[in-house]
Design a protein around this motif. Structure first.
Motif, PDB file in Angstrom:
ATOM      1  N   ALA A   1      21.879  10.399  36.499  1.00  0.00           N
ATOM      2  CA  ALA A   1      21.562  10.247  37.925  1.00  0.00           C
ATOM      3  C   ALA A   1      22.111  11.394  38.759  1.00  0.00           C
ATOM      4  O   ALA A   1      21.677  11.600  39.885  1.00  0.00           O
ATOM      5  N   SER A   2      23.048  12.168  38.226  1.00  0.00           N
ATOM      6  CA  SER A   2      23.572  13.303  38.980  1.00  0.00           C
ATOM      7  C   SER A   2      22.598  14.483  38.967  1.00  0.00           C
ATOM      8  O   SER A   2      22.738  15.421  39.748  1.00  0.00           O
ATOM      9  N   ILE A   3      21.581  14.434  38.088  1.00  0.00           N
ATOM     10  CA  ILE A   3      20.572  15.491  38.018  1.00  0.00           C
ATOM     11  C   ILE A   3      19.352  15.118  38.859  1.00  0.00           C
ATOM     12  O   ILE A   3      18.892  15.889  39.682  1.00  0.00           O
ATOM     13  N   GLN A   4      18.826  13.935  38.624  1.00  0.00           N
ATOM     14  CA  GLN A   4      17.591  13.502  39.274  1.00  0.00           C
ATOM     15  C   GLN A   4      17.796  12.090  39.798  1.00  0.00           C
ATOM     16  O   GLN A   4      18.261  11.216  39.073  1.00  0.00           O
ATOM     17  N   SER A   5      17.451  11.859  41.047  1.00  0.00           N
ATOM     18  CA  SER A   5      17.697  10.550  41.660  1.00  0.00           C
ATOM     19  C   SER A   5      16.640   9.508  41.309  1.00  0.00           C
ATOM     20  O   SER A   5      16.785   8.351  41.662  1.00  0.00           O
ATOM     21  N   VAL A   6      15.588   9.917  40.614  1.00  0.00           N
ATOM     22  CA  VAL A   6      14.548   8.976  40.214  1.00  0.00           C
ATOM     23  C   VAL A   6      14.972   8.332  38.886  1.00  0.00           C
ATOM     24  O   VAL A   6      15.088   9.014  37.873  1.00  0.00           O
ATOM     25  N   PRO A   7      15.221   7.010  38.863  1.00  0.00           N
ATOM     26  CA  PRO A   7      15.665   6.358  37.631  1.00  0.00           C
ATOM     27  C   PRO A   7      14.617   6.497  36.521  1.00  0.00           C
ATOM     28  O   PRO A   7      13.475   6.078  36.683  1.00  0.00           O
ATOM     29  N   SER A   8      15.035   7.100  35.401  1.00  0.00           N
ATOM     30  CA  SER A   8      14.115   7.380  34.302  1.00  0.00           C
ATOM     31  C   SER A   8      14.768   7.096  32.965  1.00  0.00           C
ATOM     32  O   SER A   8      15.969   7.283  32.797  1.00  0.00           O
ATOM     33  N   ILE A   9      13.950   6.688  32.013  1.00  0.00           N
ATOM     34  CA  ILE A   9      14.393   6.415  30.647  1.00  0.00           C
ATOM     35  C   ILE A   9      14.013   7.617  29.794  1.00  0.00           C
ATOM     36  O   ILE A   9      12.891   8.106  29.857  1.00  0.00           O
ATOM     37  N   VAL A  10      14.964   8.092  28.993  1.00  0.00           N
ATOM     38  CA  VAL A  10      14.772   9.291  28.184  1.00  0.00           C
ATOM     39  C   VAL A  10      14.195   8.914  26.821  1.00  0.00           C
ATOM     40  O   VAL A  10      14.807   8.154  26.072  1.00  0.00           O
ATOM     41  N   VAL A  11      13.029   9.463  26.502  1.00  0.00           N
ATOM     42  CA  VAL A  11      12.385   9.224  25.211  1.00  0.00           C
ATOM     43  C   VAL A  11      12.373  10.540  24.437  1.00  0.00           C
ATOM     44  O   VAL A  11      11.670  11.476  24.818  1.00  0.00           O
ATOM     45  N   PRO A  12      13.169  10.638  23.356  1.00  0.00           N
ATOM     46  CA  PRO A  12      13.163  11.877  22.558  1.00  0.00           C
ATOM     47  C   PRO A  12      11.856  12.002  21.788  1.00  0.00           C
ATOM     48  O   PRO A  12      11.428  11.073  21.123  1.00  0.00           O
ATOM     49  N   ARG A  13      11.213  13.149  21.896  1.00  0.00           N
ATOM     50  CA  ARG A  13       9.913  13.340  21.256  1.00  0.00           C
ATOM     51  C   ARG A  13      10.025  13.831  19.814  1.00  0.00           C
ATOM     52  O   ARG A  13       9.076  13.725  19.058  1.00  0.00           O
ATOM     53  N   ASN A  14      11.167  14.377  19.428  1.00  0.00           N
ATOM     54  CA  ASN A  14      11.326  14.932  18.081  1.00  0.00           C
ATOM     55  C   ASN A  14      12.278  14.105  17.232  1.00  0.00           C
ATOM     56  O   ASN A  14      12.962  14.631  16.365  1.00  0.00           O
ATOM     57  N   ASP A  15      12.323  12.815  17.459  1.00  0.00           N
ATOM     58  CA  ASP A  15      13.209  11.914  16.742  1.00  0.00           C
ATOM     59  C   ASP A  15      12.357  10.972  15.888  1.00  0.00           C
ATOM     60  O   ASP A  15      11.541  10.217  16.420  1.00  0.00           O
ATOM     61  N   ALA A  16      12.556  11.009  14.581  1.00  0.00           N
ATOM     62  CA  ALA A  16      11.764  10.174  13.669  1.00  0.00           C
ATOM     63  C   ALA A  16      11.982   8.684  13.926  1.00  0.00           C
ATOM     64  O   ALA A  16      11.130   7.864  13.591  1.00  0.00           O
TER      65      ALA A  16
END
Length: 111
Positions: free
Chosen positions: A32-47
């Motif tokens: 939240a210290s980077i972007q104030s829009v609450p977002s869920i991180v989805v790794p694209r290169n994770d099996a």
């Protein structure tokens, strides 16, 4: 062989948008210290994390200001039915993460 559980999510208009393993509730949130829009991180290169996103991705980026004052390009995914923004990438190519907007999707029951 053990099959991972697949979670399905829909837009607020009821359009199916996302199938993912693991469920969004198990994934980290964007700092939240980077972007104030609450977002869920989805790794694209994770099996261990597989996703199918059924949304239209903008061809042009929308630049949004981060909390540190820098601009960040967002390539926004939109619901194909109602055009609601549901997710975004911060790069046009070689996407390492897709970010799901936290309040845009609702979990669907799969039986």
């Amino acid at each position: 062989m053990n099959q991972p559980d697949v979670a399905a999510y829909r837009c607020r208009c009821a359009q199916f948008v996302l199938a993912i393993t693991p469920p969004l509730s198990n994934l980290p949130r964007r700092n939240a210290s980077i972007q104030s829009v609450p977002s869920i991180v989805v790794p694209r290169n994770d099996a261990q994390c597989q996703l199918i996103i059924k949304a239209d991705r903008d061809r042009q980026s929308t630049n949004l200001s981060r909390k540190d004052g820098k601009d960040e390009p967002w390539f926004i995914y939109r619901c194909p039915r109602c055009n609601l923004a549901v997710a975004y990438d911060t790069s046009d190519k070689d996407v390492a993460y897709t970010y799901i907007l936290e309040s845009a999707l609702l979990k669907m029951d799969i039986h």
